[in-house]
Scaffold this active site. Structure first.
Site, PDB file in Angstrom:
ATOM      1  N   ASP A  72       0.798  -1.282   0.073  1.00  0.00           N
ATOM      2  CA  ASP A  72       0.070   0.128   0.116  1.00  0.00           C
ATOM      3  C   ASP A  72       0.681   1.173   0.066  1.00  0.00           C
ATOM      4  O   ASP A  72       1.259   1.507   1.095  1.00  0.00           O
ATOM      5  CB  ASP A  72      -1.041  -0.041   1.240  1.00  0.00           C
ATOM      6  CG  ASP A  72      -1.851   1.023   1.217  1.00  0.00           C
ATOM      7  OD1 ASP A  72      -2.228   1.792   0.139  1.00  0.00           O
ATOM      8  OD2 ASP A  72      -2.595   1.474   2.073  1.00  0.00           O
ATOM      9  N   ASP A 251      -1.767   4.762  -6.081  1.00  0.00           N
ATOM     10  CA  ASP A 251      -1.919   3.845  -4.926  1.00  0.00           C
ATOM     11  C   ASP A 251      -2.002   2.480  -5.103  1.00  0.00           C
ATOM     12  O   ASP A 251      -2.988   1.910  -5.469  1.00  0.00           O
ATOM     13  CB  ASP A 251      -3.276   4.453  -4.111  1.00  0.00           C
ATOM     14  CG  ASP A 251      -3.536   3.806  -2.906  1.00  0.00           C
ATOM     15  OD1 ASP A 251      -2.581   2.798  -2.361  1.00  0.00           O
ATOM     16  OD2 ASP A 251      -4.766   3.826  -2.363  1.00  0.00           O
TER      17      ASP A 251
END
Ligand SMILES: *[C@@H]1O[C@H](CO)[C@@H](O)[C@H](O)[C@H]1NC(C)=O
Ligand SMILES: *[C@@H]1O[C@H](CO)[C@@H](O)[C@H](O)[C@H]1NC(C)=O
Length: 374
Positions: A72, A251
């Site tokens: 992440d 992301d």
């Protein structure tokens, strides 16, 4: 059950680090220096994630317990689920980490009632995790087939989680925050993603000096520990330049991309031009699978300041997320949920992204990750 929620993302919106003073025990905590070994945990897209995420395999504790962590770049705290927990998500038979069974588990002291340093994180999809800041011996594979031990790595020991979008056993936070694991590696890392829906496709993640920092550079803006890229054009077969550059988040914690209505209708118009009328528009464009399969090949993606691009073959950016028999564009019209534009992991397939944070630059390169193993 977690299907829909998984399409959202563990992007951190509000880190309430519930600590006043954090005393880090005096252990080696500076930049680790590795002479020859290239730190590179295996990266997989396990079957139970249905090709929507990439996960790194890293060992925690002694004896080491394999943890499978969701990559992440949208959040900074690396955490694993700590057993016994008051409320855990289902790890799907992956190994459980029990801090009490590890000889190297440590907790720093804080000025709180019980001396523990607590955190509570709320992700953009409203998932919540709560736990205790801790330190542990972390073992990571190296590219030469060996491994490297990292002592006293700071991580979150999550004892409570709410929400259904968690997968694996925790999160590998690659954001730019103080707590980020990338601080151990001189703020350099790279990852190369293959086709995430193809189980046999290879991916890699490399930390530190061995990172693959190559390709077309683009300057990033680090705000609130997030990496903002300056988006200048979108690509749907041809390049469509935006009136003004916009700051967007790239992301890996998100499967899909979320764009503003204005940007979204640019995609819609171009696709209608090429394929014709879709079977549905909202929240993303869906077509009959045959219509997509018969399509000739062209690129769909994004171009950033300086000309660096993330663009994928049109066949790889449609997913079976709609009605049966339909394929839907992995780019969603973000009408009202959150303000940032987010570029998700489906748009990064077939690329290497090299982060060099001291230069505030990310290097993008199309790459077949099958071949990039040293
Ligand atoms: C990488 O290798 C796998 C397995 O051999 C194959 O399925 C995949 O198509 C390859 N990817 C590329 C981009 O060549
Ligand atoms: C960096 O990104 C943030 C968030 O979008 C924005 O508010 C800020 O103006 C940007 N800074 C620069 C220098 O572009």
């Amino acid at each position: 059950m977690s299907y829909l929620l998984l399409l959202f993302l563990p992007l951190l919106v509000n880190a309430k680090l519930k600590r006043t003073t954090l005393y880090i025990p005096l252990v080696h905590n500076g930049v680790n220096v590795f002479d020859t070994k290239v730190i590179s945990p295996p990266v997989v897209s396990p079957p139970n994630t249905q090709g929507k995420a990439v996960m790194a395999e890293i060992y925690f504790g002694s004896p080491p317990v394999k943890q499978v962590l969701h990559l992440d770049t949208g959040s900074s705290l690396t955490w694993v689920q700590c057993f016994p927990c008051s409320r855990c998500f289902d790890q799907n038979r992956l190994p459980k980490y029990w801090p009490k069974k590890s000889k190297t588990y440590r907790e720093p002291m804080c000025e709180s009632e019980d001396g523990k340093c607590r955190y509570e994180l709320i992700y953009l999809d409203k998932c919540v995790v709560k736990g205790i800041h801790a330190q542990e011996l972390v073992t990571v594979d190296t590219l030469d087939g060996g491994y490297e031990r990292l002592y006293g790595v700071r991580f979150g020991c999550t004892e409570h989680s709410e929400g259904t979008s968690f997968i694996g056993t925790g999160i590998l936070g690659l954001g730019a925050g103080m707590s980020s694991i990338i601080g151990e590696f001189d703020y350099k890392f790279s990852f190369c993603l293959g086709r995430i829906s193809d189980k046999r496709s290879n991916h890699n993640l490399i930390f530190g000096d061995g990172a693959n920092i190559q390709g077309h550079p683009t300057v990033i803006n680090i705000t609130n520990d997030h990496y903002y890229f300056s988006l200048e054009s979108i690509i749907v077969e041809r390049k469509i330049r935006l009136d003004h550059p916009v700051q967007v988040l790239v992301d890996t914690g998100s499967t899909m991309s979320y764009v503003s209505p204005g940007l979204y209708y640019n995609f819609v118009d171009e696709f209608e031009e090429i394929i014709g009328r879709p079977s549905s528009y909202r929240p993303n464009l869906c077509y009959k699978a045959e219509d997509i399969e018969q399509l000739y090949t062209f690129d769909v993606g994004f171009e950033f300041a300086g000309g660096a691009q993330l663009s994928v073959n049109v066949h790889n950016i449609f997913l079976p997320t709609g009605p049966p028999g339909d394929l839907c564009l992995a780019i969603i019209n973000n009408e009202n949920s959150f303000s940032d534009i987010i570029i998700g992991v489906t748009a990064m397939q077939g690329h290497n992204l090299g982060y060099h944070l001291r230069r505030k630059t990310v290097y993008l390169q199309k790459q077949n990750c099958n071949k990039s193993k040293l």
